[in-house]
Scaffold this motif. Structure first.
Motif, mmCIF file in Angstrom:
data_model
loop_
_atom_site.group_PDB
_atom_site.id
_atom_site.type_symbol
_atom_site.label_atom_id
_atom_site.label_comp_id
_atom_site.label_asym_id
_atom_site.label_seq_id
_atom_site.Cartn_x
_atom_site.Cartn_y
_atom_site.Cartn_z
ATOM 1 N N LEU A 87 46.213 -36.147 -7.599
ATOM 2 C CA LEU A 87 45.844 -34.823 -6.206
ATOM 3 C C LEU A 87 46.450 -34.441 -6.294
ATOM 4 O O LEU A 87 47.699 -34.823 -5.933
ATOM 5 C CB LEU A 87 45.332 -35.337 -5.076
ATOM 6 C CG LEU A 87 44.377 -34.607 -4.687
ATOM 7 C CD1 LEU A 87 43.048 -34.460 -5.056
ATOM 8 C CD2 LEU A 87 43.861 -35.907 -3.374
ATOM 9 N N GLY A 88 47.239 -32.958 -6.402
ATOM 10 C CA GLY A 88 48.760 -32.012 -6.121
ATOM 11 C C GLY A 88 48.360 -32.061 -4.344
ATOM 12 O O GLY A 88 49.580 -31.050 -4.438
ATOM 13 N N THR A 89 48.011 -32.551 -3.992
ATOM 14 C CA THR A 89 48.573 -31.648 -2.472
ATOM 15 C C THR A 89 48.846 -32.809 -1.829
ATOM 16 O O THR A 89 48.334 -33.169 -0.697
ATOM 17 C CB THR A 89 46.678 -31.487 -1.906
ATOM 18 O OG1 THR A 89 45.595 -32.045 -2.447
ATOM 19 C CG2 THR A 89 46.119 -30.119 -2.937
ATOM 20 N N SER A 90 49.807 -33.773 -1.934
ATOM 21 C CA SER A 90 49.869 -34.851 -1.190
ATOM 22 C C SER A 90 49.394 -35.352 -0.017
ATOM 23 O O SER A 90 48.851 -34.996 0.818
ATOM 24 C CB SER A 90 51.036 -34.444 -0.633
ATOM 25 O OG SER A 90 52.362 -33.694 -1.707
ATOM 26 N N PRO A 91 47.974 -36.115 -1.233
ATOM 27 C CA PRO A 91 46.956 -37.078 0.258
ATOM 28 C C PRO A 91 48.217 -38.067 0.931
ATOM 29 O O PRO A 91 48.212 -39.375 0.378
ATOM 30 C CB PRO A 91 46.325 -37.758 -0.660
ATOM 31 C CG PRO A 91 47.004 -37.934 -2.241
ATOM 32 C CD PRO A 91 48.197 -36.358 -2.343
ATOM 33 N N SER A 92 48.922 -38.554 1.778
ATOM 34 C CA SER A 92 49.791 -38.842 2.098
ATOM 35 C C SER A 92 49.281 -40.031 3.110
ATOM 36 O O SER A 92 50.862 -41.011 3.886
ATOM 37 C CB SER A 92 51.015 -37.961 3.015
ATOM 38 O OG SER A 92 50.466 -36.651 4.270
ATOM 39 N N CYS A 93 48.301 -39.177 3.943
ATOM 40 C CA CYS A 93 48.032 -40.108 4.385
ATOM 41 C C CYS A 93 46.576 -40.970 4.216
ATOM 42 O O CYS A 93 45.373 -40.409 3.661
ATOM 43 C CB CYS A 93 47.866 -39.973 6.369
ATOM 44 S SG CYS A 93 47.141 -41.750 7.395
ATOM 45 N N LEU A 94 46.098 -42.305 3.903
ATOM 46 C CA LEU A 94 44.465 -42.735 3.729
ATOM 47 C C LEU A 94 43.748 -43.140 4.732
ATOM 48 O O LEU A 94 44.549 -44.342 6.062
ATOM 49 C CB LEU A 94 44.600 -43.359 2.607
ATOM 50 C CG LEU A 94 45.217 -43.205 1.136
ATOM 51 C CD1 LEU A 94 45.102 -43.708 0.177
ATOM 52 C CD2 LEU A 94 45.040 -40.986 1.026
ATOM 53 N N ALA A 95 42.684 -43.665 5.240
ATOM 54 C CA ALA A 95 41.908 -43.874 5.914
ATOM 55 C C ALA A 95 40.263 -44.964 4.895
ATOM 56 O O ALA A 95 39.500 -43.818 4.699
ATOM 57 C CB ALA A 95 41.548 -43.613 6.844
ATOM 58 N N LEU A 96 40.009 -45.753 5.117
ATOM 59 C CA LEU A 96 38.754 -46.613 4.799
ATOM 60 C C LEU A 96 37.477 -46.441 5.507
ATOM 61 O O LEU A 96 38.008 -47.218 7.101
ATOM 62 C CB LEU A 96 38.753 -47.382 4.112
ATOM 63 C CG LEU A 96 39.677 -48.078 2.175
ATOM 64 C CD1 LEU A 96 40.238 -49.053 2.653
ATOM 65 C CD2 LEU A 96 39.087 -47.559 1.334
ATOM 66 N N ASN A 97 37.133 -46.497 5.234
ATOM 67 C CA ASN A 97 35.525 -46.662 6.449
ATOM 68 C C ASN A 97 35.162 -48.267 6.142
ATOM 69 O O ASN A 97 35.487 -48.756 5.338
ATOM 70 C CB ASN A 97 33.800 -46.130 6.336
ATOM 71 C CG ASN A 97 33.601 -46.728 4.755
ATOM 72 O OD1 ASN A 97 33.900 -47.082 4.037
ATOM 73 N ND2 ASN A 97 32.502 -46.640 4.298
ATOM 74 N N ALA A 98 34.528 -48.675 7.192
ATOM 75 C CA ALA A 98 34.399 -49.940 7.210
ATOM 76 C C ALA A 98 33.389 -50.553 6.569
ATOM 77 O O ALA A 98 34.292 -51.817 5.999
ATOM 78 C CB ALA A 98 33.880 -50.713 9.084
ATOM 79 N N ALA A 99 33.027 -50.467 5.254
ATOM 80 C CA ALA A 99 32.079 -50.686 5.007
ATOM 81 C C ALA A 99 32.604 -50.919 3.617
ATOM 82 O O ALA A 99 32.477 -51.551 2.709
ATOM 83 C CB ALA A 99 31.367 -50.251 4.251
#
Length: 421
Positions: A87-99
């Motif tokens: 992904l060339g748009t810098s996914p600099s922060c991530l978050a997961l859902n509870a499941a």
């Protein structure tokens, strides 16, 4: 090599030797566990930052490939590559859902539409191998989204747009896809001074006091209130959250000021929900707030340096985390390249308990694995992730010797596939 290093290596060698004589039943159990691994997703800067103010000091060249995926050795903490989602748009922060079935990324260098907004992407996670499938991408409500988090209801993603100086609420639709913002709030107020009130002697640290910069957004434990920080305004904003409409309304006390120029960056709630710890990027401080859950009120009670005594010169703070047992607080220092360790007293006040070199340059963030046994540090300019074993009694960090190459790492989240989705 220190005596502790020797003893630790001797212990590991002994463990390996004993493992070879373990009963077959134990081997079978480990094999089953390996069939459902612990995974780490690492967000990176995968393209250069463009269209930024000349005062911007953090300009990663974009050495990452997108979201890097690793298998985690539960015993040693070592990371083994398991693929990337380019992904060339810098996914600099991530978050997961509870499941553990959906992953969301803030795409910091994306530019969408006439306002050059950033974007947020939603991914489905294959629970067999952890691979990602893009569901959709929507505008983030401002330029340069640097932080995403999930509301406890699971129905909304919260976004902080650093370059846009705004925060947004994105609804989670069917199958985890994202909708357009249900609310966008633009920060406004007087920009703080170039010199931080609590800057170390000799500091030239200057980053966000050129305009508004929303740097983090997250709900309180109850989900009734949402907090976000603006580094340029030296303020924490508090919002009442409507979890039916996905809208933000100013709380009884809508903002809380930090010392001029100190630059609040991130915060973390203590597990008891009564204390909040804020880290200031340019002031190199940690501030303890008492939190009133009924109103969202914050009252500052302690300010302490994130750096060891005697430090002089420039430093930019980064991450702050409270251990899951609430006994320790960890504060990241960039340029000093260390993690400050603080013991939490009975009333929440902090006492310095150590300082650990990150074995890399410019530690942008760090995360605990689900067990709390290991801390993983993303050294942005060193292009690596380093692993530390956590002493749960003292809070100390012992380097495991594991370096993992990752271009411009920014944020790490973990998914245990052994747990039901």
């Amino acid at each position: 090599m220190t005596p502790s290093d020797c003893s630790r290596r001797s212990f590991l060698k002994t463990s390996v030797a004993l493992a070879g004589t373990a009963p077959l039943a134990t081997g079978s159990l480990r094999a089953k566990e390996n069939d459902k691994p612990l995974l780490a997703y690492i967000g990176t800067f995968s393209s250069p930052l463009g269209d930024v103010l000349p005062t911007q000091v953090d300009l990663p060249p974009g050495n990452g490939r997108g979201i890097h995926i690793f298998r985690v050795d539960r015993t040693t903490g070592a990371l083994t590559p398991a693929g990337t989602h380019d992904l060339g748009t810098s996914p600099s922060c991530l978050a997961l859902n509870a499941a553990g079935t959906r992953l969301y990324s803030a795409n910091e260098t994306d530019r969408v539409g006439p306002n050059k907004e950033g974007s947020v992407s939603a991914f489905a996670i294959d629970r067999a191998d952890g691979k990602l499938k893009l569901l959709n991408t929507v505008r983030s409500g401002g330029a340069g989204p640097t932080y995403v988090s999930l509301h406890p209801s699971g129905r909304f993603v919260l976004v902080a747009n650093y370059f846009g100086g705004s925060v947004a609420v994105l609804p989670v639709l069917e199958e985890g896809r994202l909708g357009d913002p249900t609310d966008v709030k633009n920060d406004d107020g007087k920009i703080g001074p170039a010199k931080a009130t609590h800057a170390p002697k000799g500091s030239f640290a200057f980053s966000g006091h050129d305009r508004t910069h929303a740097h983090m957004i997250q709900s309180d434990p109850s989900g009734r209130f949402v907090l976000h920080v603006d580094l340029g305004l030296d303020k924490i904003f508090v919002w009442k959250f409507d979890d039916k409409k996905g809208t933000l309304t100013a709380a009884e006390t809508p903002t809380v000021a930090l010392p001029a120029g100190d630059g609040p960056r991130h915060f973390h709630f203590h597990p008891n929900g009564k204390w909040l710890y804020s880290i200031q990027e340019e002031g190199s401080t940690v501030v303890l707030f008492d939190y009133t859950a009924a109103t969202g009120g914050l009252t500052a009670r302690q300010t302490i340096s994130s750096l060891p005594p005697g430090f002089t010169g420039s430093n930019f703070c980064s991450e702050i985390l409270v251990s899951s047992d609430g006994k320790f607080v960890y504060a990241g220092n960039r340029l000093h390249d260390s993690i400050g360790i603080f013991a939490v007293g009975p009333n929440g006040t902090l006492t310095p308990a150590g300082n650990e070199w990150t074995r890399g340059n410019y530690p942008r963030s760090f995360s605990f694995d689900p067990s709390g046994q290991f801390l993983y540090c993303g050294n942005q300019r060193a292009d690596n992730v380093t692993v530390f074993r956590v002493d749960r009694k003292t809070g100390g960090l012992a380097f495991t010797g594991h370096y993992t190459p990752v271009g411009n790492p920014s944020h790490i989240v973990f998914l245990d596939l052994a747990k039901p989705g």
